[in-house]
Design a protein around this motif. Sequence first.
Motif, PDB file in Angstrom:
ATOM      1  N   ARG A  11      10.878   5.925   0.876  1.00  0.00           N
ATOM      2  CA  ARG A  11       9.761   6.675   1.477  1.00  0.00           C
ATOM      3  C   ARG A  11       8.699   5.726   2.024  1.00  0.00           C
ATOM      4  NH1 ARG A  11       6.785  11.672   0.645  1.00  0.00           N
ATOM      5  NH2 ARG A  11       5.543  11.756   2.528  1.00  0.00           N
ATOM      6  N   ALA A  12       8.370   4.696   1.250  1.00  0.00           N
ATOM      7  CA  ALA A  12       7.363   3.730   1.686  1.00  0.00           C
ATOM      8  C   ALA A  12       7.818   3.020   2.959  1.00  0.00           C
ATOM      9  CB  ALA A  12       7.092   2.719   0.575  1.00  0.00           C
ATOM     10  N   ALA A  37       7.421   2.141   8.734  1.00  0.00           N
ATOM     11  CA  ALA A  37       8.065   2.079  10.051  1.00  0.00           C
ATOM     12  C   ALA A  37       7.374   3.013  11.041  1.00  0.00           C
ATOM     13  CB  ALA A  37       9.546   2.416   9.936  1.00  0.00           C
ATOM     14  N   LYS A  38       6.983   4.199  10.575  1.00  0.00           N
ATOM     15  CA  LYS A  38       6.250   5.126  11.454  1.00  0.00           C
ATOM     16  C   LYS A  38       4.940   4.496  11.907  1.00  0.00           C
ATOM     17  CE  LYS A  38       7.771   9.492   9.385  1.00  0.00           C
ATOM     18  NZ  LYS A  38       7.261  10.645   8.587  1.00  0.00           N
ATOM     19  N   ASP A  39       4.191   3.943  10.955  1.00  0.00           N
ATOM     20  CA  ASP A  39       2.917   3.306  11.297  1.00  0.00           C
ATOM     21  C   ASP A  39       3.140   2.122  12.235  1.00  0.00           C
ATOM     22  OD1 ASP A  39       1.688   5.081   9.589  1.00  0.00           O
ATOM     23  OD2 ASP A  39       1.214   3.587   8.042  1.00  0.00           O
ATOM     24  N   GLN A  41       0.833  -1.211   0.000  1.00  0.00           N
ATOM     25  CA  GLN A  41       0.000   0.000   0.000  1.00  0.00           C
ATOM     26  C   GLN A  41       0.864   1.257   0.000  1.00  0.00           C
ATOM     27  OE1 GLN A  41      -2.515  -0.383   3.450  1.00  0.00           O
ATOM     28  NE2 GLN A  41      -3.590  -2.164   2.620  1.00  0.00           N
ATOM     29  N   LYS A  42       1.904   1.262   0.816  1.00  0.00           N
ATOM     30  CA  LYS A  42       2.802   2.427   0.875  1.00  0.00           C
ATOM     31  C   LYS A  42       3.552   2.601  -0.451  1.00  0.00           C
ATOM     32  CE  LYS A  42       2.011   3.607   5.161  1.00  0.00           C
ATOM     33  NZ  LYS A  42       1.251   4.815   5.484  1.00  0.00           N
ATOM     34  N   LEU A  43       3.963   1.511  -1.072  1.00  0.00           N
ATOM     35  CA  LEU A  43       4.633   1.606  -2.367  1.00  0.00           C
ATOM     36  C   LEU A  43       3.696   2.198  -3.416  1.00  0.00           C
ATOM     37  CD1 LEU A  43       6.548  -1.779  -2.323  1.00  0.00           C
ATOM     38  CD2 LEU A  43       7.609   0.490  -2.477  1.00  0.00           C
TER      39      LEU A  43
END
Length: 179
Positions: A81-82, A87-89, A70-72
């Motif tokens: 960036r993804a 990692a933040k989530d 999803q991030k990609l």
Amino acid sequence: MSQPERRSTTIIAIRHQGQVVVAGDGQVSLGQTIIKHQAKKVRRLYHDQVITGFAGATADAFTLYDRLEQKLEQYNGNLMRAAVELAKDWRMDKMLRRLEAMLIAVDATHSLLLSGNGDVIEGDDGILAIGSGGPYAQAAAKALIDHSELDAAAIARVALEIAGSLCVYTNTNIVVEKI
């Protein structure tokens, strides 16, 4: 009664001589018992441009794969960036924080190790390894890169064979994916 501890796998990523590979073994163990010999723990994401491998709980890893995919998509294939956003989530979300898995993700430019502690690590030497046999495979790959003419895929295969001969939670049913 507590659940038996799951131990499984060795995953290695190698960036060498213009090649990038991720390789993994196929063993899954539950406690002292091998329950699967040919698990596939290496897979491609985002239009086959990213290769990933996991160590840890399988369901947790698939949750992370889905989130990374999803991030990609959200960041148009920008792996760095993804990974940082995942990692933040992973660090902030109560459900994700409980996941017990680690990921290696590579693309043409980056090789990253992601953990539930919020780590996004890019190694210095082009070698990353995770899982119970990770230290063995990493040591073998370091020696082979410096002292052989093997390409990245061959180094990954030999490194996993060495790890499989030393780690009881790693076998030699090896899958290698290359960019």
